[in-house]
Scaffold this active site. Structure first.
Site, PDB file in Angstrom:
ATOM      1  N   SER A 146      41.024  35.429   6.009  1.00  0.00           N
ATOM      2  CA  SER A 146      39.908  36.363   5.768  1.00  0.00           C
ATOM      3  C   SER A 146      40.192  37.145   4.494  1.00  0.00           C
ATOM      4  CB  SER A 146      39.778  37.346   6.934  1.00  0.00           C
ATOM      5  OG  SER A 146      38.849  38.377   6.603  1.00  0.00           O
ATOM      6  N   TYR A 160      43.623  43.462  12.444  1.00  0.00           N
ATOM      7  CA  TYR A 160      42.985  42.170  12.122  1.00  0.00           C
ATOM      8  C   TYR A 160      43.407  41.708  10.729  1.00  0.00           C
ATOM      9  CZ  TYR A 160      39.226  38.937  10.736  1.00  0.00           C
ATOM     10  OH  TYR A 160      38.519  37.856  10.261  1.00  0.00           O
TER      11      TYR A 160
HETATM   12  P1  NAP Z   1      32.326  33.883  15.947  1.00  0.00           P
HETATM   13  O1  NAP Z   1      30.945  33.650  15.443  1.00  0.00           O
HETATM   14  O2  NAP Z   1      32.622  35.104  16.752  1.00  0.00           O
HETATM   15  O3  NAP Z   1      32.787  32.568  16.756  1.00  0.00           O
HETATM   16  C1  NAP Z   1      34.062  32.575  17.329  1.00  0.00           C
HETATM   17  C2  NAP Z   1      34.387  31.207  17.900  1.00  0.00           C
HETATM   18  O4  NAP Z   1      35.771  31.243  18.307  1.00  0.00           O
HETATM   19  C3  NAP Z   1      33.587  30.858  19.135  1.00  0.00           C
HETATM   20  O5  NAP Z   1      33.478  29.451  19.190  1.00  0.00           O
HETATM   21  C4  NAP Z   1      34.484  31.373  20.257  1.00  0.00           C
HETATM   22  O6  NAP Z   1      34.278  30.724  21.509  1.00  0.00           O
HETATM   23  C5  NAP Z   1      35.840  31.019  19.710  1.00  0.00           C
HETATM   24  N1  NAP Z   1      36.959  31.806  20.237  1.00  0.00           N
HETATM   25  C6  NAP Z   1      37.070  33.156  20.314  1.00  0.00           C
HETATM   26  N2  NAP Z   1      38.263  33.487  20.859  1.00  0.00           N
HETATM   27  C7  NAP Z   1      38.886  32.321  21.155  1.00  0.00           C
HETATM   28  C8  NAP Z   1      40.123  32.005  21.764  1.00  0.00           C
HETATM   29  N3  NAP Z   1      40.979  32.945  22.194  1.00  0.00           N
HETATM   30  N4  NAP Z   1      40.441  30.688  21.922  1.00  0.00           N
HETATM   31  C9  NAP Z   1      39.598  29.718  21.510  1.00  0.00           C
HETATM   32  N5  NAP Z   1      38.402  29.959  20.934  1.00  0.00           N
HETATM   33  C10 NAP Z   1      38.065  31.257  20.761  1.00  0.00           C
HETATM   34  O7  NAP Z   1      33.369  33.937  14.721  1.00  0.00           O
HETATM   35  P2  NAP Z   1      33.200  33.498  13.183  1.00  0.00           P
HETATM   36  O8  NAP Z   1      32.597  34.622  12.435  1.00  0.00           O
HETATM   37  O9  NAP Z   1      32.630  32.140  13.094  1.00  0.00           O
HETATM   38  O10 NAP Z   1      34.746  33.463  12.749  1.00  0.00           O
HETATM   39  C11 NAP Z   1      35.504  32.276  12.715  1.00  0.00           C
HETATM   40  C12 NAP Z   1      36.782  32.555  11.954  1.00  0.00           C
HETATM   41  O11 NAP Z   1      36.463  33.038  10.649  1.00  0.00           O
HETATM   42  C13 NAP Z   1      37.675  33.626  12.595  1.00  0.00           C
HETATM   43  O12 NAP Z   1      39.035  33.262  12.448  1.00  0.00           O
HETATM   44  C14 NAP Z   1      37.373  34.865  11.764  1.00  0.00           C
HETATM   45  O13 NAP Z   1      38.436  35.780  11.763  1.00  0.00           O
HETATM   46  C15 NAP Z   1      37.151  34.249  10.401  1.00  0.00           C
HETATM   47  N6  NAP Z   1      36.374  35.074   9.493  1.00  0.00           N
HETATM   48  C16 NAP Z   1      35.071  35.402   9.758  1.00  0.00           C
HETATM   49  C17 NAP Z   1      34.377  36.191   8.858  1.00  0.00           C
HETATM   50  C18 NAP Z   1      32.953  36.596   9.083  1.00  0.00           C
HETATM   51  O14 NAP Z   1      32.442  37.490   8.349  1.00  0.00           O
HETATM   52  N7  NAP Z   1      32.227  36.003  10.023  1.00  0.00           N
HETATM   53  C19 NAP Z   1      35.016  36.662   7.697  1.00  0.00           C
HETATM   54  C20 NAP Z   1      36.328  36.311   7.466  1.00  0.00           C
HETATM   55  C21 NAP Z   1      37.006  35.516   8.363  1.00  0.00           C
HETATM   56  P3  NAP Z   1      33.195  31.310  22.587  1.00  0.00           P
HETATM   57  O15 NAP Z   1      31.833  30.900  22.086  1.00  0.00           O
HETATM   58  O16 NAP Z   1      33.557  30.638  23.863  1.00  0.00           O
HETATM   59  O17 NAP Z   1      33.358  32.790  22.599  1.00  0.00           O
END
Ligand code: NAP
Length: 251
Positions: A146, A160
């Protein structure tokens, strides 16, 4: 370059950035295993969508922060596909906005267990299957870090940000460790991306509140992150390892 027949496992692949990676992966020819933690309906809906698009996909429930779940997830990939060519450490969580002096030990431990320990355990299982040292045919790993790793996220979630800093260091170290074993390891640092993660951290309006801080003055879409991931996994990135690519609109 086609990935036809290759197998990709994406943790947290059922929603958000992970789901976008799965969609582009199927279009590139990968057979996909997508992991999720709890939301079975979202996972099943995505599998149906990927199959309707002519792809092959399975959903695997499991918490990446549990070693038993990680072992059973990789075991299911072995039984279903018999190979693993590409792996994305995407599952990650945030938490409620808080200062460090307000954080409980339980919160910090959950953050590190899922984001750091989970990612390292999963990468361990991927290397055990891909590395030539273990008889594997090689492969590629992408870790989702991130922009927080460089910004520190003060007053929001420093825990985080620190977990993602660990992912950056882990990426560099693991890449160098397995560089002669046919396995490339890279990371992507997304900036502010339009997914449900912000609402899950109690800030549904976070994007609107901070998009002005992004040099491009807009949030990114999950597909824009997925494009970078698919390139890093592909043979087109054959000389790229230990790299951390910012996909953050200049932030
Ligand atoms: P999201 O929309 O909240 O989706 C999270 C996904 O991870 C869902 O499929 C969820 O499953 C799964 N998950 C959550 N906890 C888990 C666990 N303990 N074991 C296995 N699966 C788990 O998140 P996102 O925004 O796509 O983020 C994905 C990655 O990108 C993360 O690592 C996040 O830190 C990183 N990131 C995101 C952003 C942003 O702005 N969105 C920015 C920088 C980095 P369920 O559907 O079952 O809950």
């Amino acid at each position: 370059m086609s990935a036809r027949g290759k197998v990709l496992l994406v943790t947290g692949g059922s929603r958000g950035i992970g789901a976008a990676i799965c969609r582009l992966a199927v279009a590139a020819g990968y057979r996909v295993a997508l992991n999720y933690a709890a939301n079975e309906a979202a996972a099943k809906a995505l599998v149906a969508e990927l199959e309707a698009a002519g792809g092959e996909a399975i959903a695997i429930k499991g918490d990446v922060g549990s070693e038993a779940d990680v072992l059973s997830m990789f075991g299911e990939v072995d039984r279903t596909f018999g190979r693993l060519d590409a792996f994305v450490n995407n599952a990650g969580v945030v938490d409620m906005k808080a200062r460090v002096d307000e954080m409980s030990a339980a919160r910090i431990e959950r953050m590190m267990r899922i984001n750091v320990v989970g990612s390292i355990l999963c990468a361990r299982e991927a290397v055990r299957r891909m590395s030539s040292l273990h008889g594997g045919a090689g492969g590629a790993i992408v870790n989702i870090s991130s922009a927080a790793a460089t910004l520190g996220s003060p007053g929001e979630y420093v825990d985080y940000a620190a977990s993602k800093g660990a992912i950056d260091t882990f990426t560099i170290g693991l890449a160098r460790e397995v560089a002669t074993e046919g396995v490339r390891v890279n990371a992507v640092r997304p900036g502010i991306i339009d997914t449900e993660i912000h609402a899950s951290g109690g800030q549904p309006d976070r994007i609107a509140a901070i998009r002005g801080l992004v040099p491009m003055k807009r949030e990114g879409q999950a597909q824009e992150v997925a494009q970078a991931v698919i390139w890093l996994l592909s043979d087109a990135a054959s000389y790229t390892t230990g790299s951390i690519l910012n996909v953050s609109g200049g932030r």
